[in-house]
Motif scaffolding. Sequence first.
Motif, PDB file in Angstrom:
ATOM      1  N   ILE A 192     -12.252   0.414   3.511  1.00 26.89           N
ATOM      2  CA  ILE A 192     -11.043  -0.390   3.354  1.00 26.89           C
ATOM      3  C   ILE A 192     -11.354  -1.590   2.467  1.00 26.89           C
ATOM      4  CG2 ILE A 192      -9.350  -1.853   4.532  1.00 26.89           C
ATOM      5  CD1 ILE A 192      -9.674   0.006   6.978  1.00 26.89           C
ATOM      6  N   ILE A 193     -10.557  -1.761   1.401  1.00 21.92           N
ATOM      7  CA  ILE A 193     -10.763  -2.893   0.492  1.00 21.92           C
ATOM      8  C   ILE A 193      -9.628  -3.906   0.560  1.00 21.92           C
ATOM      9  CG2 ILE A 193     -12.381  -1.854  -1.122  1.00 21.92           C
ATOM     10  CD1 ILE A 193     -10.051  -0.928  -2.824  1.00 21.92           C
ATOM     11  N   GLY A 194      -8.571  -3.567   1.281  1.00 25.24           N
ATOM     12  CA  GLY A 194      -7.477  -4.510   1.454  1.00 25.24           C
ATOM     13  C   GLY A 194      -6.493  -4.008   2.487  1.00 25.24           C
ATOM     14  N   SER A 195      -5.824  -4.930   3.151  1.00 23.20           N
ATOM     15  CA  SER A 195      -4.833  -4.590   4.177  1.00 23.20           C
ATOM     16  C   SER A 195      -3.564  -5.387   3.936  1.00 23.20           C
ATOM     17  CB  SER A 195      -5.364  -4.903   5.572  1.00 23.20           C
ATOM     18  OG  SER A 195      -6.516  -4.141   5.839  1.00 23.20           O
ATOM     19  N   SER A 196      -2.446  -4.792   4.304  1.00 26.37           N
ATOM     20  CA  SER A 196      -1.153  -5.449   4.127  1.00 26.37           C
ATOM     21  C   SER A 196      -0.784  -6.257   5.358  1.00 26.37           C
ATOM     22  CB  SER A 196      -0.072  -4.400   3.879  1.00 26.37           C
ATOM     23  OG  SER A 196       0.234  -3.706   5.090  1.00 26.37           O
ATOM     24  N   GLU A 197       0.340  -6.926   5.241  1.00 25.25           N
ATOM     25  CA  GLU A 197       0.962  -7.575   6.393  1.00 25.25           C
ATOM     26  C   GLU A 197       1.624  -6.498   7.248  1.00 25.25           C
ATOM     27  OE1 GLU A 197       4.205 -10.033   5.074  1.00 25.25           O
ATOM     28  OE2 GLU A 197       5.156  -8.398   4.020  1.00 25.25           O
ATOM     29  N   MET A 198       2.157  -6.893   8.379  1.00 28.36           N
ATOM     30  CA  MET A 198       2.966  -5.988   9.199  1.00 28.36           C
ATOM     31  C   MET A 198       4.402  -6.034   8.681  1.00 28.36           C
ATOM     32  SD  MET A 198       0.924  -4.743  11.397  1.00 28.36           S
ATOM     33  CE  MET A 198      -0.812  -5.110  11.619  1.00 28.36           C
ATOM     34  N   SER A 239       1.014  -0.203  13.674  1.00 29.00           N
ATOM     35  CA  SER A 239       0.287  -1.035  14.633  1.00 29.00           C
ATOM     36  C   SER A 239       0.626  -0.615  16.059  1.00 29.00           C
ATOM     37  CB  SER A 239       0.655  -2.507  14.431  1.00 29.00           C
ATOM     38  OG  SER A 239       1.967  -2.743  14.912  1.00 29.00           O
ATOM     39  N   SER A 240      -0.105  -1.170  17.002  1.00 30.71           N
ATOM     40  CA  SER A 240       0.139  -0.858  18.415  1.00 30.71           C
ATOM     41  C   SER A 240       1.520  -1.341  18.861  1.00 30.71           C
ATOM     42  CB  SER A 240      -0.947  -1.489  19.286  1.00 30.71           C
ATOM     43  OG  SER A 240      -0.971  -2.889  19.090  1.00 30.71           O
ATOM     44  N   THR A 241       2.106  -2.264  18.101  1.00 30.62           N
ATOM     45  CA  THR A 241       3.448  -2.746  18.424  1.00 30.62           C
ATOM     46  C   THR A 241       4.534  -2.006  17.637  1.00 30.62           C
ATOM     47  OG1 THR A 241       3.286  -4.509  16.773  1.00 30.62           O
ATOM     48  CG2 THR A 241       2.607  -5.051  19.036  1.00 30.62           C
ATOM     49  N   GLY A 242       4.107  -0.956  16.904  1.00 31.46           N
ATOM     50  CA  GLY A 242       5.068  -0.125  16.185  1.00 31.46           C
ATOM     51  C   GLY A 242       5.429  -0.609  14.795  1.00 31.46           C
TER      52      GLY A 242
END
Length: 109
Positions: free
Chosen positions: A76-82, A60-63
């Motif tokens: 994209i079919i799914g995304s994780s948490e940070m 992410s932009s926050t690293g």
Amino acid sequence: MGKFVISKRKNGEYQFNLKASNGQVILGSEGYTTKSACENGIDSVKKNAPDDDRYDRKESSTGKPYFNLKAGNGQIIGSSEMYESVAARENGIESVKKNAPEASVEDES
């Protein structure tokens, strides 16, 4: 054993979350206009989850590390948490690989 939970957003769209056996969300979907499209998304996750090449490892932009799971067509079919670390992200990917293929589906919409 993991499970997919289908829910409805305030705007009327359907979404799913893949939860590990401990109840933690390990993958979330986009919004879908119909429940059948959401169910198709779940089927796509089940099919693509075992393939390491389908995981797009990002920062992410926050690293913070995270990942997207993509279908064969690149969507994209799914995304994780940070995550706090690359190692934690890799554990998240392994959890999706392990839980998604045989996960049950719970409809809370």
